[in-house]
Design an enzyme around this catalytic site. Sequence first.
Site, PDB file in Angstrom:
ATOM      1  CB  SER A  17      11.216  17.942 -23.215  1.00 10.88           C
ATOM      2  OG  SER A  17      10.425  17.718 -22.021  1.00 10.88           O
ATOM      3  CE  LYS A  18      14.338  10.228 -25.834  1.00 12.22           C
ATOM      4  NZ  LYS A  18      15.269  10.337 -26.707  1.00 12.22           N
ATOM      5  NE  ARG A  19      12.048  17.507 -17.472  1.00 11.68           N
ATOM      6  CZ  ARG A  19      11.083  18.478 -17.090  1.00 11.68           C
ATOM      7  NH1 ARG A  19      10.534  18.165 -16.067  1.00 11.68           N
ATOM      8  NH2 ARG A  19      11.425  19.666 -17.592  1.00 11.68           N
ATOM      9  CG  HIS A  20       7.518  17.825 -20.163  1.00  8.13           C
ATOM     10  ND1 HIS A  20       8.048  19.026 -20.431  1.00  8.13           N
ATOM     11  CD2 HIS A  20       7.435  17.724 -19.101  1.00  8.13           C
ATOM     12  CE1 HIS A  20       8.307  19.531 -19.163  1.00  8.13           C
ATOM     13  NE2 HIS A  20       8.142  19.022 -18.425  1.00  8.13           N
ATOM     14  N   GLY A  21       6.977  13.370 -22.206  1.00  7.01           N
ATOM     15  CA  GLY A  21       6.101  12.355 -22.846  1.00  7.01           C
ATOM     16  C   GLY A  21       6.684  12.295 -24.595  1.00  7.01           C
TER      17      GLY A  21
END
Length: 476
Positions: A242-246
């Site tokens: 996900s975005k939060r995860h890179g």
Amino acid sequence: MSSPVVTRFAPSPTGYLHIGGARTALFNWLYARRFGGKMLLRIEDTDRERSTDAAISAILDGLTWLGLDWEGEAISQFARAARHREAAESLIEKGMAYRCYATPEELTAMREEQRANGLPPRYDGRWRDRDPSEAPAGVKPAIRLKAPVDGETVIEDRVQGRVVFPNKDLDDLVLLRSDGTPTYMLAVVVDDHDMGVTHIVRGDDHLTNAARQTLIYQALGWDVPVMAHIPLIHGPDGAKLSKRHGALGVEAYRAMGYLPAAMRNYLARLGWSHGDDEIFSTDEMTGWFDLDAIGKSPSRFDFKKLENLNGHYMRAAGTDELLADFTSFLPHAENAEGLRTWLQDPAHVEMFRTALPGLKERAKTLVELADSAEYLWVQRPLAMDEKAEKLLEADDARKVLADLHGRLSAVGTWSAETTEEAVRAYAEETGLKLGKAAQPLRAALTGRGTSPGIFDVLAVLGREESLARIADQAAR
Ligand code: GLU
């Protein structure tokens, strides 16, 4: 003798160069380097609605920033449409493809019927063996591959191993749409062949495409390149990235202050391994990289690991090298207006260079480095952060500063060594722990509770500025 290795990176310019794409590019680049071959770049811009020039520039910039170069000009897939059409026509001549006059409505009805009967939606071959003289007037045909109906198509994948697809599951795919535009499946095969690609390294979301593309290669009578489908990158929790995860564009990593060399190292380890090694130079990677050492299961993206690795690269970097990386980072840095303005003066760049060895020890990213460089350019009287405020409130901190002002004023040649000598002598004579002298000094000189080594700070700031900052905070 086998032909020289030719790999390619083939991004679709519908968005930025995301982290998975960057890794695919890196693997292709490493493999080509390892075997003395070359990597080509093909922009898969056939989706005219979604392809943009901005995305193409972002991809080229991202690759360049990562230090991944390609041979020759980037090739536009869209520009090769005539050649793709020619290949489709040649298959008709060979009897390996046929014109399909089914209208979109007809095909929709066919699929609905299949679905109603619990069958997977598949083209039923209705024009496969029909005579073209039966063609309805006014309908523009698509061209479809006459795919084998029995047997199986096998991919001997260098990462996935032997993957078998029953041909009955691969229907007569469209090569050329009725509007004359080539499909992605055809374009990739024709381009890879014409570009002399020997090895296709890409995400395993293309594995099924590989089977369909193999059928096209076989129909055209061309050798199928070696294939390696690499597992996608997952988040630290094992879920889709996900975005939060890179799942970000490469330019986001640049703005977060990662060094290209650290990124290359980190991305290489996302899926590929060499024993227990975690840190390797680009030369080592190009000496060791091979497709067989790519793991079969998805790798997990871990920001903490990247950050630690980046910190290592920063500490290990030479001053000139780090300055060059920092200079190319600075225009992309957020909230760095003050530093940017200050660094416009070449004398300040020199000062910054002198400060770098001290700054890099504590920073894991260039963002942290820029932040910790604030003491260089802030104007007197310095604002104190909370920790610095506390340090100055402690016991006789301001009195210590007044004393140190006296001692330091008497120092002859100003350097880290001579100022350290003066501060140590003062601590010894007064029975003060060195920290009790150094901490108020740190606060007065940097406005912060943490900073690079305080004697380096004194040396970098110079006599005049240092004494003035100390006087600002000292007891009068
Ligand atoms: N353009 C495709 C993508 O960006 C890659 C196709 C390929 O590597 O064959 O996913």
